[in-house]
Design an enzyme around this catalytic site. Structure first.
Site, PDB file in Angstrom:
ATOM      1  N   CYS A  93       0.825  -1.218   0.000  1.00  0.00           N
ATOM      2  CA  CYS A  93       0.000   0.000   0.000  1.00  0.00           C
ATOM      3  C   CYS A  93       0.862   1.273   0.000  1.00  0.00           C
ATOM      4  O   CYS A  93       1.463   1.595  -1.008  1.00  0.00           O
ATOM      5  CB  CYS A  93      -0.961  -0.045   1.186  1.00  0.00           C
ATOM      6  SG  CYS A  93      -2.374   1.040   1.003  1.00  0.00           S
ATOM      7  N   ARG A 129     -12.850   5.377  -3.605  1.00  0.00           N
ATOM      8  CA  ARG A 129     -11.963   4.619  -2.723  1.00  0.00           C
ATOM      9  C   ARG A 129     -12.205   3.122  -2.904  1.00  0.00           C
ATOM     10  O   ARG A 129     -13.349   2.672  -2.948  1.00  0.00           O
ATOM     11  CB  ARG A 129     -12.185   5.029  -1.271  1.00  0.00           C
ATOM     12  CG  ARG A 129     -11.081   4.551  -0.361  1.00  0.00           C
ATOM     13  CD  ARG A 129     -11.205   5.084   1.053  1.00  0.00           C
ATOM     14  NE  ARG A 129     -10.168   4.504   1.875  1.00  0.00           N
ATOM     15  CZ  ARG A 129      -8.988   5.063   2.103  1.00  0.00           C
ATOM     16  NH1 ARG A 129      -8.703   6.236   1.577  1.00  0.00           N
ATOM     17  NH2 ARG A 129      -8.087   4.467   2.853  1.00  0.00           N
ATOM     18  N   HIS A 193      -3.825  -5.846   1.853  1.00  0.00           N
ATOM     19  CA  HIS A 193      -3.717  -5.985   3.301  1.00  0.00           C
ATOM     20  C   HIS A 193      -4.438  -7.276   3.664  1.00  0.00           C
ATOM     21  O   HIS A 193      -4.808  -8.057   2.803  1.00  0.00           O
ATOM     22  CB  HIS A 193      -4.402  -4.818   4.004  1.00  0.00           C
ATOM     23  CG  HIS A 193      -3.792  -3.494   3.756  1.00  0.00           C
ATOM     24  ND1 HIS A 193      -2.606  -3.104   4.320  1.00  0.00           N
ATOM     25  CD2 HIS A 193      -4.218  -2.431   3.027  1.00  0.00           C
ATOM     26  CE1 HIS A 193      -2.327  -1.868   3.951  1.00  0.00           C
ATOM     27  NE2 HIS A 193      -3.281  -1.438   3.148  1.00  0.00           N
TER      28      HIS A 193
END
Lengths: 243, 433
Positions: A93, A129, A193
């Site tokens: 990320c 997002r 993640h």
């Protein structure tokens, strides 16, 4: 054998359980009799990354990320030296984004990144997002595998020359749901993640194998019992209707 | 439409009540019939809102009961229905047919993401902000973005702000809400060993410099200062002193929190600080603390023959760490049952279990860890990679999971995420009959 890991900004870039990746690398090495030594590379720390086998750099919030920029840029030469020395990199990320050219944050500020690779990241509109479970199909040096994880990023990463894999479910580098991550044989960058490694044991072993190469050459890893890991992965694959 | 909305909401509320159901449905009906219903209600009385990541339900319930002890007529969302529909349900059930709410105080626990809506639609007098921790980042995005959106919606607020003095992310509201009267509360420094917890308060919210902590209470709650701009723990906070277990002092009086946990003392201090602001007698709160019953799944202790089953709701790293600390204090052999769901109310991202310090309970007295829920395997992997060397048992079905735990002759600690709590509670109830 000893595997040395340089853990960058472990107390700042520690969002979304990324430290779980270090736990996995450590245990999967130790279960095979490989010692793991971790060197923390936090703001101001004097650490030579080129002496490591693997450098790990996790994700953080925008604000935290901007606080470490000056320190990170001061390490650019050392990072280049590590790359030349054959150190393996695992970037998640924020860590992934900061190896690109620049990052434009949610307020439109341009943050110059390390500029090691050509890709760059632009914070998307808030409705853009990318949040949710993700599955990625990868071909890694003849080994094909499906990775599952959880992505949560506003940044959209463009101009990735060599993506890590194809998106089967979720978004990936951009909201366009095509490719995910970056991999050039030495540096892995990804938005996954979850954390990434616990439920992707074959990928964890791939990272360990690649990392050992610098000091020990080609190594074969003893197989471990991965029933629990694969069950966790399969539950998610079924939910995404990929199994 | 206001009248119709109230009528339908009230009637549906009564019907639900007959079936022992509460909740947000009446509010949903009312909002469909009259979207501006909250603005159309006429509230006579002080409106107090409690928000923040952890401690909302306990603080709101203790405050409501303390106010009742002070002979105030109180309306509150005691069951934790803290989003838009639940808040509307609560207010309508306390309103007359014409929409008058006649009471002394309205005490509302409000979900952080619903606060901007409530600010816009209700005349709020006081806001208590407990703390901000990492919580459901899939829903709330980054914590900084959440706080900034709250700051924006509170910017014009002219009432009283009651703020945790030991959380930089609550103290910052004293700077970002210029017209509010600010009051602070806290507790005197305790000895602590928390250094490895996931922390949010690392950087100064005003200037971005790294904060210096003289002391941590738990997580990032502590005495902080920014050496660059001077932002720091306020000096004028109402402080709990002589903290010993449940007991603490404020000025010359001794109080007892309902639970032996530092975070609970902070919740009590929020109530006492609010009492000061309202010029009410703090002794009323003292009585309320003594008789306070913790809400379901907040350290709820059930007797199963000669053993106890303790039920804990866990939902984010900080709250989980406080629960784990409590289990770690138990020197008798015990079993831990962890039920991890990933439905939207739990948070669909389960990575927070890696930011929680489960290693604390990997001590001798923990003989076995059983995992259940929709992400049972993920929970089991957390234990495995954390280095738990004894048995890790995975059971998809909650009854089977409890049965596996009861096969040991030891006490059981059940940790359940939000949507796992009620089903787990009823499974436990089933075996205790």
């Amino acid at each position: 054998m000893i595997l040395t890991i340089g853990w960058m900004y472990h107390d700042i870039m520690n969002l979304y359980g990324d430290k779980g990746n270090i736990m996995v690398l450590k245990k999967r090495c130790e279960d095979r009799g490989i010692d793991v030594r971790i060197s923390y590379c936090d703001i101001g720390d004097d650490v030579d990354l080129s002496a490591m086998d693997l450098v790990f750099f996790g994700g953080g919030a925008d604000k935290e990320q901007s606080s470490l920029m000056r320190d990170l840029l001061s390490r650019k030469e050392n990072i280049q030296k590590a790359l030349d020395a054959g150190v393996m990199f695992l970037l998640i990320c924020g860590g992934y984004q900061l190896f690109g050219q620049y990052y434009i944050d949610a307020n439109g500020n341009r943050i110059d990144a390390l500029g090691i690779f050509d890709y760059y990241t632009v914070s998307g509109k808030s409705e853009e997002r990318c949040i949710g479970n993700i599955a990625v199909r990868c071909e890694l040096e003849g080994q094909s595998m499906t990775l599952v994880g959880f992505e949560n990023h506003g940044g959209q990463t463009y101009d990735v020359a060599t993506p890590l894999g194809d998106v089967l479910f979720g978004h990936g580098n951009t909201a366009q749901k095509k490719q995910e991550g970056f991999y050039n044989g030495q540096v892995i960058g990804t938005y996954l993640h979850g954390p990434l490694l616990p439920r992707n044991p074959e990928f964890a072993d791939f990272v360990i194998m690649k990392s050992l190469r610098k000091s020990y050459g080609e190594q074969c890893l003893e197989p471990l019992s991965d029933d629990m890991e694969l069950a966790a992965k399969n539950i998610m694959l079924k939910r995404m209707e990929l199994l | 439409m206001k009248m119709a909305a109230i009528v339908f909401a009230k009637i549906s509320g009564w019907i639900l009540h007959l079936f022992h159901r509460g909740g947000s449905y009446p509010g949903q009906i009312a909002l469909q019939l009259c979207p501006m219903i909250l603005k159309r209600l006429q509230v006579h009385g002080e409106v107090i809102v409690i928000t923040g990541t952890n401690g909302k339900t306990s603080t709101a319930n203790m405050l409501a009961q303390s106010l009742k002890q002070a002979n105030k007529k109180v309306i509150s969302n005691a069951k934790g229905d803290n989003m838009r529909n639940g808040i509307v349900s609560t207010l309508i059930s306390g309103a007359t047919w014409k929409g008058y709410i006649d009471c002394d105080m309205v005490v509302l626990e409000v979900d952080e993401l619903s606060l901007p809506y409530v600010m816009e639609h209700l005349p709020i007098d006081d806001i208590i902000i407990t703390n901000f921790f990492r919580d459901q980042l899939d829903r709330a995005k980054e914590m900084e973005q959440l706080i900034q959106s709250l700051e924006a919606s509170l910017h014009g607020f002219r009432g009283n702000l009651i703020l945790n003095a030991h959380d930089p992310n609550t103290v910052r509201f004293a700077h970002s809400v210029p017209h509010a009267q600010c009051y602070f509360y806290g507790a005197e420094a305790q000895a602590t060993d928390d250094v490895e917890e996931a922390k949010e308060g690392t950087f100064c919210p005003l200037c971005g410099n790294r904060l210096t902590y003289a002391h941590y209470q738990y997580s990032h709650i502590g005495t902080f200062a920014c050496e660059r701009c001077g932002f720091q723990t306020p000096f004028n906070a109402l402080m709990a002193t002589d903290v010993a277990g449940k007991s603490f002092r404020v000025h010359f009086h001794t109080y007892e929190a309902p639970l032996d946990a530092l975070y609970m003392i902070y919740n009590c201090m929020a109530v006492l600080c609010m009492f000061d602001v309202l010029h009410l007698e703090k002794q009323c709160a003292k009585k309320a603390f003594q008789t306070f019953v913790m809400p379901m799944g907040r350290n709820e202790i059930l007797q199963d023959g000669s053993r106890t089953i303790t039920l804990h709701l866990i939902k984010n790293p900080t709250g989980t760490n406080e629960v784990l600390k409590q289990i770690a204090k138990d020197e008798n052999e015990h079993v831990v049952l962890f039920v991890l769901n990933d439905h939207p109310q739990d948070g669909t991202d389960v990575s927070w279990i890696y930011d929680s310090d489960f290693e604390r309970i990997f001590h001798d007295p923990t003989v076995c860890i059983i995992t259940g829920g929709s992400r049972a395997y993920e929970a089991a992997l957390r234990m495995k990679y954390g280095g738990f060397k004894k048995d890790i048992i995975i059971r998809d079905d909650l009854k089977d999971a409890l049965q596996a735990a009861r096969e040991y002759p030891y006490s059981i600690y059940v940790l359940a995420t939000y949507t796992a709590l009620a089903p787990m509670r009823s499974v436990i109830g089933g075996v205790l009959k």
